[in-house]
Write a protein that holds these residues in place. Structure first.
Motif, PDB file in Angstrom:
ATOM      1  N   MET A 112     -73.702  14.429 -15.502  1.00 54.13           N
ATOM      2  CA  MET A 112     -74.238  15.234 -16.583  1.00 54.13           C
ATOM      3  C   MET A 112     -73.216  16.229 -17.106  1.00 54.13           C
ATOM      4  O   MET A 112     -73.549  17.277 -17.617  1.00 54.13           O
ATOM      5  CB  MET A 112     -75.493  15.979 -16.112  1.00 54.13           C
ATOM      6  CG  MET A 112     -76.612  15.074 -15.654  1.00 54.13           C
ATOM      7  SD  MET A 112     -78.091  16.014 -15.222  1.00 54.13           S
ATOM      8  CE  MET A 112     -79.079  14.740 -14.482  1.00 54.13           C
ATOM      9  N   SER A 113     -71.953  15.931 -16.975  1.00 53.41           N
ATOM     10  CA  SER A 113     -70.919  16.867 -17.376  1.00 53.41           C
ATOM     11  C   SER A 113     -70.886  17.090 -18.882  1.00 53.41           C
ATOM     12  O   SER A 113     -70.302  18.058 -19.358  1.00 53.41           O
ATOM     13  CB  SER A 113     -69.550  16.364 -16.911  1.00 53.41           C
ATOM     14  OG  SER A 113     -69.291  15.083 -17.472  1.00 53.41           O
ATOM     15  N   ASP A 114     -71.535  16.181 -19.640  1.00 56.87           N
ATOM     16  CA  ASP A 114     -71.522  16.330 -21.086  1.00 56.87           C
ATOM     17  C   ASP A 114     -72.628  17.247 -21.591  1.00 56.87           C
ATOM     18  O   ASP A 114     -72.741  17.510 -22.783  1.00 56.87           O
ATOM     19  CB  ASP A 114     -71.673  14.953 -21.742  1.00 56.87           C
ATOM     20  CG  ASP A 114     -72.959  14.252 -21.315  1.00 56.87           C
ATOM     21  OD1 ASP A 114     -73.370  14.435 -20.157  1.00 56.87           O
ATOM     22  OD2 ASP A 114     -73.520  13.513 -22.132  1.00 56.87           O
ATOM     23  N   VAL A 115     -73.475  17.744 -20.695  1.00 56.19           N
ATOM     24  CA  VAL A 115     -74.592  18.589 -21.075  1.00 56.19           C
ATOM     25  C   VAL A 115     -74.218  20.056 -20.853  1.00 56.19           C
ATOM     26  O   VAL A 115     -73.744  20.424 -19.793  1.00 56.19           O
ATOM     27  CB  VAL A 115     -75.850  18.244 -20.244  1.00 56.19           C
ATOM     28  CG1 VAL A 115     -77.012  19.158 -20.635  1.00 56.19           C
ATOM     29  CG2 VAL A 115     -76.232  16.791 -20.433  1.00 56.19           C
ATOM     30  N   VAL A 137     -74.435  23.701 -19.782  1.00 56.61           N
ATOM     31  CA  VAL A 137     -75.162  24.247 -18.639  1.00 56.61           C
ATOM     32  C   VAL A 137     -75.389  25.746 -18.840  1.00 56.61           C
ATOM     33  O   VAL A 137     -74.447  26.531 -18.717  1.00 56.61           O
ATOM     34  CB  VAL A 137     -74.399  24.012 -17.326  1.00 56.61           C
ATOM     35  CG1 VAL A 137     -75.219  24.521 -16.147  1.00 56.61           C
ATOM     36  CG2 VAL A 137     -74.063  22.541 -17.151  1.00 56.61           C
ATOM     37  N   PRO A 138     -76.595  26.159 -19.166  1.00 59.26           N
ATOM     38  CA  PRO A 138     -76.861  27.594 -19.292  1.00 59.26           C
ATOM     39  C   PRO A 138     -76.662  28.306 -17.951  1.00 59.26           C
ATOM     40  O   PRO A 138     -76.960  27.752 -16.885  1.00 59.26           O
ATOM     41  CB  PRO A 138     -78.334  27.642 -19.723  1.00 59.26           C
ATOM     42  CG  PRO A 138     -78.643  26.275 -20.233  1.00 59.26           C
ATOM     43  CD  PRO A 138     -77.789  25.349 -19.442  1.00 59.26           C
ATOM     44  N   PHE A 174     -83.276  27.826 -23.100  1.00 57.36           N
ATOM     45  CA  PHE A 174     -82.291  26.742 -22.942  1.00 57.36           C
ATOM     46  C   PHE A 174     -82.289  25.860 -24.188  1.00 57.36           C
ATOM     47  O   PHE A 174     -81.239  25.505 -24.732  1.00 57.36           O
ATOM     48  CB  PHE A 174     -82.626  25.873 -21.728  1.00 57.36           C
ATOM     49  CG  PHE A 174     -82.569  26.562 -20.394  1.00 57.36           C
ATOM     50  CD1 PHE A 174     -81.852  27.728 -20.204  1.00 57.36           C
ATOM     51  CD2 PHE A 174     -83.244  26.017 -19.313  1.00 57.36           C
ATOM     52  CE1 PHE A 174     -81.798  28.338 -18.959  1.00 57.36           C
ATOM     53  CE2 PHE A 174     -83.199  26.612 -18.065  1.00 57.36           C
ATOM     54  CZ  PHE A 174     -82.484  27.781 -17.886  1.00 57.36           C
ATOM     55  N   ASP A 175     -83.491  25.500 -24.639  1.00 55.57           N
ATOM     56  CA  ASP A 175     -83.610  24.619 -25.812  1.00 55.57           C
ATOM     57  C   ASP A 175     -83.057  25.264 -27.079  1.00 55.57           C
ATOM     58  O   ASP A 175     -82.574  24.570 -27.975  1.00 55.57           O
ATOM     59  CB  ASP A 175     -85.074  24.242 -26.032  1.00 55.57           C
ATOM     60  CG  ASP A 175     -85.377  22.807 -25.617  1.00 55.57           C
ATOM     61  OD1 ASP A 175     -84.438  22.079 -25.241  1.00 55.57           O
ATOM     62  OD2 ASP A 175     -86.554  22.421 -25.668  1.00 55.57           O
ATOM     63  N   ALA A 176     -83.142  26.581 -27.139  1.00 58.28           N
ATOM     64  CA  ALA A 176     -82.677  27.300 -28.324  1.00 58.28           C
ATOM     65  C   ALA A 176     -81.171  27.535 -28.305  1.00 58.28           C
ATOM     66  O   ALA A 176     -80.633  28.123 -29.241  1.00 58.28           O
ATOM     67  CB  ALA A 176     -83.404  28.631 -28.442  1.00 58.28           C
ATOM     68  N   ALA A 189     -81.610  17.092 -17.111  1.00 59.54           N
ATOM     69  CA  ALA A 189     -81.873  15.660 -16.950  1.00 59.54           C
ATOM     70  C   ALA A 189     -82.437  15.057 -18.227  1.00 59.54           C
ATOM     71  O   ALA A 189     -82.068  13.948 -18.637  1.00 59.54           O
ATOM     72  CB  ALA A 189     -82.812  15.409 -15.779  1.00 59.54           C
ATOM     73  N   THR A 190     -83.330  15.785 -18.887  1.00 61.97           N
ATOM     74  CA  THR A 190     -83.897  15.256 -20.129  1.00 61.97           C
ATOM     75  C   THR A 190     -82.850  15.228 -21.238  1.00 61.97           C
ATOM     76  O   THR A 190     -82.839  14.317 -22.076  1.00 61.97           O
ATOM     77  CB  THR A 190     -85.101  16.081 -20.576  1.00 61.97           C
ATOM     78  OG1 THR A 190     -84.705  17.427 -20.886  1.00 61.97           O
ATOM     79  CG2 THR A 190     -86.172  16.114 -19.503  1.00 61.97           C
ATOM     80  N   ARG A 191     -81.961  16.204 -21.274  1.00 57.31           N
ATOM     81  CA  ARG A 191     -80.940  16.231 -22.311  1.00 57.31           C
ATOM     82  C   ARG A 191     -79.893  15.144 -22.090  1.00 57.31           C
ATOM     83  O   ARG A 191     -79.314  14.619 -23.032  1.00 57.31           O
ATOM     84  CB  ARG A 191     -80.257  17.617 -22.365  1.00 57.31           C
ATOM     85  CG  ARG A 191     -81.184  18.716 -22.838  1.00 57.31           C
ATOM     86  CD  ARG A 191     -81.784  18.381 -24.197  1.00 57.31           C
ATOM     87  NE  ARG A 191     -82.830  19.309 -24.616  1.00 57.31           N
ATOM     88  CZ  ARG A 191     -84.108  19.162 -24.316  1.00 57.31           C
ATOM     89  NH1 ARG A 191     -84.519  18.171 -23.552  1.00 57.31           N
ATOM     90  NH2 ARG A 191     -84.984  20.029 -24.772  1.00 57.31           N
TER      91      ARG A 191
END
Length: 274
Positions: A1-4, A6-7, A245-247, A269-271
């Motif tokens: 998940m390195s492309d997501v 991370v807050p 997070f979503d914002a 995980a969802t992203r």
């Protein structure tokens, strides 16, 4: 998940006798260090250490008291290899914490309470969180008057960031916080959360902190109108973190690090599947 993206999770460590949620729990170095270690193990990226309560109606303590409460705790937590922020509005407290190993100053006044704060930040090269603020805790609700709260908070944060940059602070060192609960009524807090993504136009990372705050207690009040107790607001707090997070928030400031880290893992995980 390195492309997501991370807050960050900023764990709250108040070494005060009177903070609204955890006041009196961590009033010595041993207990504070134990709490910090637990938060780090649970997934905290930053430990935010504060020596003066900013709860609604709180009175002030002097700088010497604030330093006495925080300096050794900052040194002990930093010695663990943790990223430490000092939650203060005073430049002398910030300077001492930075000397002891802090690398972030979290100023709830946005640098407005102490004219010397900007120079302290610029000289140290540390990062700074500038929160939206209109007055000290004892008087802040009298200033909770807005037309468009998001537009006004944005404009005032832009001014605070500009003051830091004018003092020589590098733009990439500035983080902004909309100041949920500070000179805000519940409707202002909800509007800021629902439009949090608009603060991204300010060009700086956004830290969001709603953990266990009174507007959540009011939302969850019982049939008789009694607010939900502070220690029973965690699910609502988690919901605000996921919305942040979503914002696009850079990070969230929370009391329950483990639950927030779990929520962040699910969110990531969802992203990752998109």
């Amino acid at each position: 998940m390195s492309d997501v993206r991370v807050p960050r999770i900023m764990g709250i460590l108040n070494v005060t006798p009177d903070s609204f949620s955890d006041g009196g729990k961590y009033v010595d170095v041993k207990s504070a260090l134990g709490a910090a270690r637990a938060m780090l193990a649970d997934g905290a990226d930053i430990i935010d250490i504060g020596g003066e309560s900013t709860r609604p109606g709180a009175g002030r303590v002097d700088a010497a008291t604030e330093i006495a409460r925080t300096a050794e705790v900052v040194a002990a937590v930093a010695a663990e290899g943790a990223t430490v922020s000092i939650d203060t509005t005073r430049s002398e407290v910030a300077r001492e914490a930075l000397r002891r190993g802090a690398s972030i100053v979290n100023d709830v006044s946005g640098g407005a309470a102490d004219p010397a704060m900007a120079a302290a930040i610029a000289e140290s090269g540390c990062r700074v969180v500038l929160m939206h603020w209109r007055d000290h805790s004892a008087d802040m609700y009298g200033r909770a008057v807005y037309g468009d709260v998001v537009a006004e908070v944005s404009a005032e944060l832009r001014q605070r960031a500009a003051a830091m940059l004018d003092a020589g602070v590098a733009p990439e060192r500035v983080i902004l916080d909309p100041g949920i609960g500070f000179a805000k009524l519940p409707e202002h807090n909800w509007e800021l959360l629902s439009r949090l993504d608009e603060l991204g136009a300010l060009g700086h990372p956004i830290l969001f902190g709603a953990s266990r705050k009174s507007f959540l207690g009011k939302l969850l009040a019982d049939a008789d109108g009694r607010p939900r107790p502070v220690d029973q607001r965690e699910a609502a707090s988690l919901a605000t973190s996921v919305l942040a997070f979503d914002a696009g928030a850079w990070g969230v400031r929370v009391h329950d690090v483990r639950a927030t880290a779990d929520a962040r893992a699910v969110w990531r995980a969802t992203r990752h599947t998109r």
